[in-house]
Design an enzyme around this catalytic site. Sequence first.
Site, PDB file in Angstrom:
ATOM      1  N   ASN A 152       0.794  -1.235   0.000  1.00  0.00           N
ATOM      2  CA  ASN A 152       0.000   0.000   0.000  1.00  0.00           C
ATOM      3  C   ASN A 152       0.824   1.282   0.000  1.00  0.00           C
ATOM      4  O   ASN A 152       0.417   2.276  -0.588  1.00  0.00           O
ATOM      5  CB  ASN A 152      -1.023  -0.008   1.143  1.00  0.00           C
ATOM      6  CG  ASN A 152      -0.402  -0.213   2.500  1.00  0.00           C
ATOM      7  OD1 ASN A 152       0.564  -0.952   2.640  1.00  0.00           O
ATOM      8  ND2 ASN A 152      -0.937   0.438   3.493  1.00  0.00           N
ATOM      9  N   GLU A 252       3.554  -6.351  12.029  1.00  0.00           N
ATOM     10  CA  GLU A 252       2.698  -5.163  11.953  1.00  0.00           C
ATOM     11  C   GLU A 252       1.563  -5.531  11.010  1.00  0.00           C
ATOM     12  O   GLU A 252       1.765  -5.642   9.799  1.00  0.00           O
ATOM     13  CB  GLU A 252       3.475  -3.955  11.400  1.00  0.00           C
ATOM     14  CG  GLU A 252       4.713  -3.574  12.205  1.00  0.00           C
ATOM     15  CD  GLU A 252       4.385  -2.919  13.531  1.00  0.00           C
ATOM     16  OE1 GLU A 252       3.206  -2.585  13.781  1.00  0.00           O
ATOM     17  OE2 GLU A 252       5.310  -2.765  14.346  1.00  0.00           O
ATOM     18  N   CYS A 286      -3.608   0.352   6.735  1.00  0.00           N
ATOM     19  CA  CYS A 286      -3.894  -0.412   7.958  1.00  0.00           C
ATOM     20  C   CYS A 286      -4.688   0.435   8.932  1.00  0.00           C
ATOM     21  O   CYS A 286      -5.482  -0.079   9.712  1.00  0.00           O
ATOM     22  CB  CYS A 286      -2.584  -0.864   8.589  1.00  0.00           C
ATOM     23  SG  CYS A 286      -1.429   0.475   8.875  1.00  0.00           S
ATOM     24  N   GLU A 462       6.928   0.494  15.434  1.00  0.00           N
ATOM     25  CA  GLU A 462       7.799   1.162  14.461  1.00  0.00           C
ATOM     26  C   GLU A 462       7.084   2.458  14.109  1.00  0.00           C
ATOM     27  O   GLU A 462       5.864   2.431  13.996  1.00  0.00           O
ATOM     28  CB  GLU A 462       7.933   0.356  13.169  1.00  0.00           C
ATOM     29  CG  GLU A 462       8.606  -0.995  13.294  1.00  0.00           C
ATOM     30  CD  GLU A 462       8.617  -1.751  11.955  1.00  0.00           C
ATOM     31  OE1 GLU A 462       7.581  -1.743  11.265  1.00  0.00           O
ATOM     32  OE2 GLU A 462       9.639  -2.331  11.611  1.00  0.00           O
TER      33      GLU A 462
HETATM   34  P1  NAD Z   1       0.047  -9.891   2.465  1.00  0.00           P
HETATM   35  O1  NAD Z   1       0.101 -10.564   3.785  1.00  0.00           O
HETATM   36  O2  NAD Z   1      -0.743 -10.504   1.385  1.00  0.00           O
HETATM   37  O3  NAD Z   1       1.516  -9.711   1.856  1.00  0.00           O
HETATM   38  C1  NAD Z   1       2.533  -9.014   2.533  1.00  0.00           C
HETATM   39  C2  NAD Z   1       3.882  -9.545   2.089  1.00  0.00           C
HETATM   40  O4  NAD Z   1       4.048 -10.878   2.534  1.00  0.00           O
HETATM   41  C3  NAD Z   1       4.082  -9.565   0.582  1.00  0.00           C
HETATM   42  O5  NAD Z   1       5.380  -9.094   0.278  1.00  0.00           O
HETATM   43  C4  NAD Z   1       3.928 -11.034   0.230  1.00  0.00           C
HETATM   44  O6  NAD Z   1       4.622 -11.408  -0.923  1.00  0.00           O
HETATM   45  C5  NAD Z   1       4.525 -11.682   1.458  1.00  0.00           C
HETATM   46  N1  NAD Z   1       4.092 -13.060   1.699  1.00  0.00           N
HETATM   47  C6  NAD Z   1       2.949 -13.655   1.305  1.00  0.00           C
HETATM   48  N2  NAD Z   1       2.913 -14.930   1.733  1.00  0.00           N
HETATM   49  C7  NAD Z   1       4.065 -15.139   2.409  1.00  0.00           C
HETATM   50  C8  NAD Z   1       4.606 -16.252   3.107  1.00  0.00           C
HETATM   51  N3  NAD Z   1       3.961 -17.408   3.179  1.00  0.00           N
HETATM   52  N4  NAD Z   1       5.807 -16.119   3.710  1.00  0.00           N
HETATM   53  C9  NAD Z   1       6.473 -14.953   3.677  1.00  0.00           C
HETATM   54  N5  NAD Z   1       6.010 -13.861   3.016  1.00  0.00           N
HETATM   55  C10 NAD Z   1       4.819 -13.950   2.400  1.00  0.00           C
HETATM   56  O7  NAD Z   1      -0.456  -8.419   2.777  1.00  0.00           O
HETATM   57  P2  NAD Z   1      -0.840  -7.274   1.719  1.00  0.00           P
HETATM   58  O8  NAD Z   1      -2.162  -7.560   1.140  1.00  0.00           O
HETATM   59  O9  NAD Z   1       0.275  -7.026   0.825  1.00  0.00           O
HETATM   60  O10 NAD Z   1      -0.906  -6.000   2.658  1.00  0.00           O
HETATM   61  C11 NAD Z   1      -2.048  -5.530   3.238  1.00  0.00           C
HETATM   62  C12 NAD Z   1      -2.022  -5.806   4.712  1.00  0.00           C
HETATM   63  O11 NAD Z   1      -0.932  -5.110   5.331  1.00  0.00           O
HETATM   64  C13 NAD Z   1      -3.263  -5.294   5.404  1.00  0.00           C
HETATM   65  O12 NAD Z   1      -3.701  -6.267   6.325  1.00  0.00           O
HETATM   66  C14 NAD Z   1      -2.767  -4.044   6.124  1.00  0.00           C
HETATM   67  O13 NAD Z   1      -3.558  -3.687   7.219  1.00  0.00           O
HETATM   68  C15 NAD Z   1      -1.384  -4.453   6.514  1.00  0.00           C
HETATM   69  N6  NAD Z   1      -0.560  -3.279   6.835  1.00  0.00           N
HETATM   70  C16 NAD Z   1      -0.217  -3.071   8.151  1.00  0.00           C
HETATM   71  C17 NAD Z   1       0.529  -1.947   8.505  1.00  0.00           C
HETATM   72  C18 NAD Z   1       0.922  -1.716   9.949  1.00  0.00           C
HETATM   73  O14 NAD Z   1       1.788  -0.876  10.193  1.00  0.00           O
HETATM   74  N7  NAD Z   1       0.317  -2.389  10.902  1.00  0.00           N
HETATM   75  C19 NAD Z   1       0.930  -1.044   7.512  1.00  0.00           C
HETATM   76  C20 NAD Z   1       0.570  -1.292   6.182  1.00  0.00           C
HETATM   77  C21 NAD Z   1      -0.184  -2.421   5.843  1.00  0.00           C
END
Ligand code: NAD
Length: 486
Positions: A152, A252, A286, A462
């Site tokens: 995002n 996170e 998020c 963070e």
């Molecule tokens: P996602 O979990 O689909 O993917 C995140 C990352 O994990 C990607 O780089 C993906 O390739 C990798 N990934 C996927 N499967 C994996 C595995 N089995 N092992 C290791 N890595 C793997 O999340 P998304 O859809 O990209 O992001 C959106 C999410 O991120 C939302 O839930 C959002 O709330 C959260 N988010 C949280 C914060 C925070 O600070 N808390 C900030 C931004 C986004």
Amino acid sequence: MYPDTVLHWIDDSTVASSSGQTFEKRSPIDDRVVARVARGSGADVARAVDAAATAADGWARTPAPRRGEILGRASALLRAREHELAEIVQTETGKPWKNAAAEVGSSADLGVFMESEGSRFYGRTMTSPIPNRSVRTERAPIGVCAAIMPFNSPLAGVAWKAFPALVCGNTVVAKSHELTPHTAVAFGQILRDAGLPLGVYSVVQGLGPEVGTALVDDPRVGLVSFTGSVPTGKAIQQRVSARPVLAKVCLELGGKNPLVVCDDADLKVAAEHAVASAFIDAGQRCAAGSRIIVFDRVYDAFRDAMLARTAAVKVGSSPQDDCGPVISRQSLDRLLRAVEGAVGRGARVLAGGCAVRSLAPGYYMAPTVLENVPHDDEVSQQELFGPVTCLYRAADFDGAIRLANATAFGLTGAIHTFNSNRIEQFIARYRAGLVSINGPTYGSGPHMPFGGVKNSGNGFREPGTEALDVYCEWKTVVVNHDPARV
Ligand code: NAD
């Protein structure tokens, strides 16, 4: 310029995948293929971790203030190349220009903050009950850190992890999100130009189950810093637990953030903040405000104010627009299905609920407001990560607090009221990592710890100085000044 082929970044060079395989990156703005992306494998991960492990000792021994200086130069370069970087972020995410440019600015701000932390690497001194002993704590680097990122905010996402990791003396292997692959490479080119030594920062491209898992499994990785969804975060934690030697895991994760509107609130201001919370970055934050909880007594008046404000949101990716596309066709389809499902279970669509036809084939969804959604419906409980928010009625303050807490998440939340008792009670009783008073549900800065409770995270914060606790180990040092005496 966005490259035709997005590659890995290892030892300061762009590198193709060992398998030679690639996948498509499409533009959220118009669905065109903008690049082919290297499809990484375990071999590519091993190569990046080799580079990071080789560079680790030299970088850890570089004095922290010197490490900070390099970050300072990188921040200046980020500002100098704002246009180029914002263009990359916009190409990958489709977000409106002002939001893409703001991401560059906030990433540079974080670099400046972390630069100065390099000169403030404080530990503590302690007394000892034993004569001729002194005791102190020191910050120690962890070694090779894996940074796994969501899509995002691709530049802020990598900067939030790499800047604190680097100032703490770690080397970093970043795993780009497959839908926003090049930003982390452009960031690496800036670090190189700022003087970061070879191998200290690398990027691997590819799919989570192929590249992310290989990175998590590598025994040389001492910290996995992950930002993303709850299922992936939980899978990573389990995977690390199954390693012969554990690693530190910082998670996170998502949010289902409430914004409470009390009966004494300024409804116009509350509506302004509710709309910004719900629709900035197309709700792909998020900290997005996806549950708007309104006192019964002002529900109708607030709903009118919110719908008027929602109607004024400009959808598109031009400089004057507010709400861009969602990241992929699959995401748009998933959101439309979620709304359709909620309607099938009795929800009413007050605004949006559909794709924006005039902007097709871009993945634009009209800002969507629903009401009459039960609080235990899946749309109330699951993070949608799109421009969809729901209105809920609360009979009184206690009811509003109950609803605010009634999900598995606890990232952020806001309350709109001028009653100081309600403000203090909300701060005390709403369980989350960040609460906002008379503001939006989002809001973070380089100096502010950010993170969540429950399914929103595993206790780390963070950035802020708290980020140093993610990327360092505390080492306690006991010195006997008189070894001859036992
Ligand atoms: P996602 O979990 O689909 O993917 C995140 C990352 O994990 C990607 O780089 C993906 O390739 C990798 N990934 C996927 N499967 C994996 C595995 N089995 N092992 C290791 N890595 C793997 O999340 P998304 O859809 O990209 O992001 C959106 C999410 O991120 C939302 O839930 C959002 O709330 C959260 N988010 C949280 C914060 C925070 O600070 N808390 C900030 C931004 C986004």
